[in-house]
Scaffold this motif. Structure first.
Motif, PDB file in Angstrom:
ATOM      1  N   ASP A 190     -32.139  52.486 -39.389  1.00  0.00           N
ATOM      2  CA  ASP A 190     -32.954  53.705 -39.425  1.00  0.00           C
ATOM      3  C   ASP A 190     -33.327  54.069 -40.863  1.00  0.00           C
ATOM      4  O   ASP A 190     -34.480  54.405 -41.154  1.00  0.00           O
ATOM      5  N   LEU A 191     -32.346  54.005 -41.765  1.00  0.00           N
ATOM      6  CA  LEU A 191     -32.610  54.334 -43.170  1.00  0.00           C
ATOM      7  C   LEU A 191     -33.534  53.303 -43.811  1.00  0.00           C
ATOM      8  O   LEU A 191     -34.386  53.644 -44.635  1.00  0.00           O
ATOM      9  N   GLY A 192     -33.386  52.036 -43.440  1.00  0.00           N
ATOM     10  CA  GLY A 192     -34.261  50.990 -43.961  1.00  0.00           C
ATOM     11  C   GLY A 192     -35.708  51.226 -43.577  1.00  0.00           C
ATOM     12  O   GLY A 192     -36.628  50.993 -44.373  1.00  0.00           O
ATOM     13  N   GLU A 214     -32.735  51.384 -49.471  1.00  0.00           N
ATOM     14  CA  GLU A 214     -32.181  50.062 -49.717  1.00  0.00           C
ATOM     15  C   GLU A 214     -30.735  50.222 -50.192  1.00  0.00           C
ATOM     16  O   GLU A 214     -30.447  51.052 -51.061  1.00  0.00           O
ATOM     17  N   VAL A 215     -29.818  49.418 -49.640  1.00  0.00           N
ATOM     18  CA  VAL A 215     -28.413  49.491 -50.036  1.00  0.00           C
ATOM     19  C   VAL A 215     -28.259  48.975 -51.460  1.00  0.00           C
ATOM     20  O   VAL A 215     -28.762  47.910 -51.810  1.00  0.00           O
ATOM     21  N   VAL A 216     -27.542  49.756 -52.278  1.00  0.00           N
ATOM     22  CA  VAL A 216     -27.251  49.364 -53.652  1.00  0.00           C
ATOM     23  C   VAL A 216     -25.841  48.795 -53.729  1.00  0.00           C
ATOM     24  O   VAL A 216     -25.621  47.736 -54.292  1.00  0.00           O
ATOM     25  N   THR A 217     -24.876  49.513 -53.145  1.00  0.00           N
ATOM     26  CA  THR A 217     -23.489  49.057 -53.194  1.00  0.00           C
ATOM     27  C   THR A 217     -22.665  49.759 -52.123  1.00  0.00           C
ATOM     28  O   THR A 217     -23.092  50.753 -51.549  1.00  0.00           O
ATOM     29  N   VAL A 218     -21.478  49.214 -51.885  1.00  0.00           N
ATOM     30  CA  VAL A 218     -20.506  49.806 -50.968  1.00  0.00           C
ATOM     31  C   VAL A 218     -19.244  50.067 -51.769  1.00  0.00           C
ATOM     32  O   VAL A 218     -18.803  49.209 -52.530  1.00  0.00           O
TER      33      VAL A 218
END
Length: 64
Positions: A32-34, A39-43
Motif C-alpha cells: 500500500d505504501l509503495g 520506498e524502504v530505506v532500512t529496518v
C-alpha cells in the motif's frame, strides 16, 4: 536538489523468542505504501536482534 519526506512504520513482533511477525500484514502495508510512492530505506533493529519487541521500518518518498 532532490528533497525527501520520511515515514517510520512500527512492525510488532508476535513472539520475542522467535522474532516472528505478521508477514501478511507487513506485506500488505508495504505494498500500500509503495503504491503511494514510499520506498524502504532500512529496518531497525536488524532481524537478527531478537531482544527487541518491535521492528521499525524507515521509508522515504521524494517530494517536489
Amino acid at each position: 536538489m532532490k528533497k525527501f519526506e520520511y515515514k517510520i512504520v512500527t512492525v510488532p513482533v508476535k513472539s520475542v523468542w522467535t522474532g516472528k511477525i505478521d508477514e501478511d500484514l507487513l506485506l500488505n502495508t508495504l505494498n500500500d505504501l509503495g503504491k503511494e510512492g514510499w520506498e524502504v530505506v532500512t529496518v531497525s533493529p536488524p532481524a537478527t536482534d531478537m531482544s527487541s519487541k518491535d521492528r521499525f521500518i524507515i521509508l522515504k518518498k521524494e517530494i517536489n
